[in-house]
Design an enzyme around this catalytic site. Structure first.
Site, short mmCIF file in Angstrom:
data_model
loop_
_atom_site.label_atom_id
_atom_site.label_comp_id
_atom_site.label_asym_id
_atom_site.label_seq_id
_atom_site.Cartn_x
_atom_site.Cartn_y
_atom_site.Cartn_z
CB ALA A 339 -13.22 1.94 3.53
CB SER A 830 -8.72 0.77 3.11
OG SER A 830 -8.39 -0.29 3.96
CB CYS A 831 -9.71 2.88 -1.94
SG CYS A 831 -9.79 1.48 -3.07
CE LYS A 832 -18.32 2.98 -3.54
NZ LYS A 832 -19.02 3.78 -4.58
#
Length: 928
Positions: A339, A830-832
């Site tokens: 992200a 997306s993620c972290k």
């Protein structure tokens, strides 16, 4: 001794290229699988949990290299491993190369304990020269006294997906047939045919191949490709250079404001000092980035490193290509990236969305303290837009004027007509850009900031109300330099005393209208003169006999007359444009000066944070656009859609609305929204060299253009509109659904309004894009899918899910992704850190596509999902694909799970209470 590459090249040349070959090279063909028979183990009734470690012995270098590892197959003496072996591009493949296979029995995954069963070796020459290219090798124990089983190594070929040819690649494991998976040899000598585009942007590709059974008992070939992208670093570097250039230009513009009152001059000095500090920081960051070597991505462990804050986290391309009997090849792309967020700056006070909102409120109070006008976000954005328009259009008008004079010199009627049309269009754009009340009001504000103006105005009135601008919020403009008002005795006794400072004169509000109108008058004069010249030329040609026409033109020499008559009019136009541009530029610079003054405490740090987030987002967008463009170069429908409407870029986010991830989501929301200020343009590359095929970024913070060079042959096949440089629009949309345990806490005890607002707002953007697409592009231009659900119906369902109160409603993400693919869009996940949650989402989507579009057997869905995820998750020993951050040679150890003992929690009673509460929450969620 001859290399194996000769045979591979011959096979590659016979292969038929499929869709998307501009990005993916010719598919490699040295693939082999591993299976075991009759393994002997003293534990668990002789049924081991088998795993095979693969090492390569280079006889030339006399070195043993740990190469790859299979997954663990539990509880069978005859395991068929789904993971095979590949050789990276930088590893030369020679016939004398020896492969060593070591088989282990894994006792406990969590403690990483295993028992050695046996090993065997073979050369690649033995495999290629064997009958049916299959070897059966005996496994020998560590003391070489006993045989503990057999290893079967089989080479897979491209042609083995037809009917009846899949029997030898299946085996019965616990009553089920297993599907072979093996990694592919990357890099054949035939790659040079399609290499320039791929090698310029996408590097270090890794492939995996799977064979799954369809509902009609046929075999499909599924290939996965993952690659790094050079744009991870090149785009941020270019952006930082543009930031430095823009801020340096802003400093010069502030200095060009001229003489200001002591109060404003001191504020100007302070703002310039702040800009200088930002420029120094950016230059230092750029200098460090230029020295970086190694991978072409930023690993998640470096996400908070200052020197890498502009680089996106784990930016990779993912492509799944499916080949089925009697069907056209299909491929599905997705970009995975962490992200976009400012991890170095932290999230203690929230992300950009919250910080910007708080900043606007504080700026109003600061405007009173600093005695300046408060300009809202719309006014400051308009000021930047005007400055950008002036910087772009003024030199363009000058060049078009010269072009018109050149046409007059050559006595070219067609040149005059075309040149005049272009000049009129750009001049009208220039006039329209400056026809704004903000410019007029800012000129008055700038006039009041000149030396001596306040003292004069104070003798006339005690109220500053005459400085209030209509349409602005909370206006306070005193411009006091703290100098006392002169007394009557100090004033000149002469009634007709003339002020020595010209700024003391009263401001004429109509002066700007007159100056601005001079531009239109000068343009009208040029148009009238061109029409007159063309009319005279036509009359002369009609009155002169045809046979004497050439003599008359030569003797009369009208070219000089045309230029002489046009030259003073064009000079007047240029002078008017320069005067208007100068005034507008100074007034808008003063607006931005007041904004900077009001935001000195935190405004520039917020701008730096926004620069960081935007840099990460743009790098990902450019990567996705280039990948989508390369894949669609032969798709006329997509190219038509691209220049008529543009392309949608759908970002799927899996961040939770809890703790720090709220700040990350707020950063990401602003960064994705800022991408709407970006357009793309396709250009012809100077050569096929990788350096000449790199995308180039230009522009300012209010608008950026990314130029994507293509080789001449590919460029000439594009539609005429794209070749002429038409800006290509991108419509970024963001949908977020948190899926982890933190989201469970947020939904039960926290606030998810941020997620709801983001999804609703971006649904409106997606719906608007579809309506525009439906009006301008026929449905035939969109891709065909087996799923016949209408896009409009999908949008209606998505809209209903967006407003529905439902916990972890992942249907939103599935519908948004499906609509994006149906609209020829670009997919991002997306993620972290773009690792665990991202890989789970991508693999689930891939298997769903295989089921819905390619008739994957339902009995194989879970096996296919486990098979794909075993390559991404740290389960058992892993190769390069398992963890891109581990480098080309991993340690090949199962990931240790860190369980925190209760004894540590007992150190603090507060931690114990927290642990008990969280445990209760998880139990309630589990048994709900």
């Amino acid at each position: 001794m001859a290399t194996i590459e000769t045979e591979l090249t011959d096979q590659a040349e016979r292969a038929t290229p499929g869709v998307g070959v501009m990005l993916m090279p010719q598919m490699p063909h040295l693939e082999f699988s591993i299976a075991c028979r009759g393994l002997v183990s003293a534990l668990r009734d002789g049924k081991p949990n088998a795993v095979v470690q693969v090492a390569v012995l280079d006889v030339r270098e006399q070195s043993l290299l740990a190469f790859s590892c299979t997954e663990i197959v539990q509880g069978t003496r005859d395991p068929l491993f789904l993971t095979g072996v590949t050789f990276p591009p930088d590893c030369p493949v020679f016939e004398e190369m020896v492969v060593k296979l070591s088989v282990y029995d894994v006792k406990d995954k969590s403690s990483e304990t295993s028992t050695f069963l046996g090993c065997t070796t073979f050369s690649l020459a033995d495999l290629l020269k064997s009958k049916d290219q299959q070897l059966s090798l005996s496994l020998r124990s560590s003391d070489d006294l006993a045989t503990v089983g057999t290893v079967v190594v089989s080479r897979l070929k491209m042609g083995e997906i037809e009917d009846g040819e899949a029997d030898h690649i299946t085996a019965d494991v616990k009553g089920q047939k297993c599907t072979l998976v093996c990694e592919s040899l990357d890099g054949t000598t035939n790659d040079k045919d399609n290499g320039p585009l791929m090698n310029a942007v996408f590097k270090n590709s890794v492939y995996k191949v799977y064979r799954f059974q369809t509902v009609d008992s046929k075999w499909m070939l599924v290939r996965e490709q993952m690659a790094e992208c050079t744009l991870s670093f090149s785009i941020p570097k270019q952006l930082i250079s543009l930031y430095i250039e823009e801020d340096s230009s802003r400093i010069q513009e502030l200095r060009d404001l001229g003489e200001l009152s002591p109060h404003w001059d001191n504020l100007r000095r302070e703002v310039i000092t702040r800009y200088d500090q930002v420029i120094r920081n950016y230059r230092e960051t750029l200098s460090k980035m230029e020295k970086l070597t190694g991978p072409l991505f930023k690993p998640s462990c470096s996400k908070a490193q200052k020197s890498l804050e502009f680089i996106p986290i784990n930016l990779h391309t993912q492509r799944m290509r499916v080949t089925c009997p009697r069907q056209t090849d299909a491929f599905y792309d997705v970009i995975t990236v962490g992200a976009p967020a400012a991890h170095f700056h932290g999230f203690k006070s929230g992300g950009l969305q919250r910080l910007l909102s708080r900043y606007e409120n504080e700026k109003k109070s600061c405007s009173t303290a600093y005695q300046c006008i408060y300009y809202g976000p719309e006014q400051t954005a308009k000021a930047r837009e005007v400055l950008s328009s002036v910087a772009q259009l003024q030199p363009l008008i000058t060049s078009l004027s010269d072009r018109l004079l050149q046409a007059a010199q050559q006595h070219s009627a067609e040149g005059l007509r075309d040149g005049l049309k272009a000049l009129a269009d750009k001049t009208e754009q220039f006039v329209h850009a400056l026809k704004d009340e903000l410019v007029k009001g800012a000129l008055l504000a700038l006039h009041t900031a000149r030396p001596g103006y306040v003292s004069r105005s104070q003798t006339q009135t005690h109220s500053p109300s005459h400085l209030v601008q209509p349409g602005l919020d909370a206006v306070v403009c005193n411009n006091v330099d703290r100098a006392p008002t002169p007394t009557k005795d100090e004033r000149s006794p002469s009634g007709n005393h003339k002020d020595p400072i010209p700024h003391h004169k009263e401001y004429d509000e109509e002066e700007w209208d007159r100056v601005w109108a001079n531009v239109a008058k000068s343009l009208n004069s040029v148009i009238a003169m061109v029409d007159k010249l063309q009319e005279q030329d036509n009359n002369k040609q009609d009155s002169v006999p045809e046979q004497a026409l050439a003599d008359v033109i030569t003797s009369h020499n009208p070219a000089g007359d045309w230029r002489e008559q046009l030259s003073p009019l064009l000079a007047s136009l240029r002078e008017s444009v320069v005067e208007v541009a100068g005034r507008a530029q100074r007034s808008m610079t003063f607006v931005l000066l007041q904004e900077a003054v009001c935001s000195i405490p935190q405004g520039l740090s917020l701008q730096q944070r926004r620069d960081v987030v935007f840099s990460q987002a743009l790098a990902a967008l450019a990567c996705g656009f280039v990948m989508r463009l390369y894949a669609g170069l032969e798709d006329k429908g997509f190219l038509r859609q691209l220049h008529l409407v543009g392309v949608v870029a759908q970002f799927e986010s899996l961040l939770s609305t809890y703790s720090e991830e709220i700040g990350m989501l707020e950063d990401m929301e602003t960064g994705i929204s800022d991408l709407s200020r970006v357009t793309f343009r396709i250009t012809e590359a100077k050569s096929d060299e990788p350096g000449d095929l790199q995308p180039i970024v230009s522009g300012r913070r209010d608008h950026y253009t990314v130029e994507v060079p293509l080789p001449r042959q590919a460029f000439e096949a594009l539609p005429e509109e794209i070749q002429e440089g038409k800006p290509l629009q991108v419509y970024p949309v963001l949908f977020n659904v948190g899926i982890n345990e933190q989201q469970t806490i947020a939904e039960r005890f926290g606030d998810i309004s941020l997620q709801e607002r983001i999804n609703q707002r971006n649904f409106d953007v997606l719906d608007g894009y579809y309506k525009s697409l439906s009006d301008k592009v026929p449905s035939e231009c969109l891709p065909c899918f087996q799923m016949q659900t209408d896009i409009k119906e999908l949008l209606e369902t998505l809209g209903q899910n967006v407003v529905t109160k439902k916990r972890k409603n992942v249907e939103i993400l599935w519908l948004a992704g499906t609509i994006c693919r149906r609209l020829n869009g670009i997919r991002f996940t997306s993620c972290k850190s773009a690792k665990d949650r991202t890989s789970m989402s991508v693999t689930l989507e891939q298997c769903a596509l295989l089921r819905d579009e390619h008739q994957l057997n339902k009995d194989y869905f879970i096996r296919a999902l486990d098979c794909m995820r075993s390559s991404r998750l740290t389960q058992g020993d892993g190769a390069q694909w398992d963890d891109p951050e581990a480098g080309s040679v991993a340690n090949h150890k199962p990931a240790s799970r860190h369980f925190y003992p209760i004894a540590l929690l007992l150190v603090s009673s507060h931690l114990l209470v927290v642990w008990l509460i969280l445990s209760l929450v998880f139990l309630l969620a589990k048994y709900q």
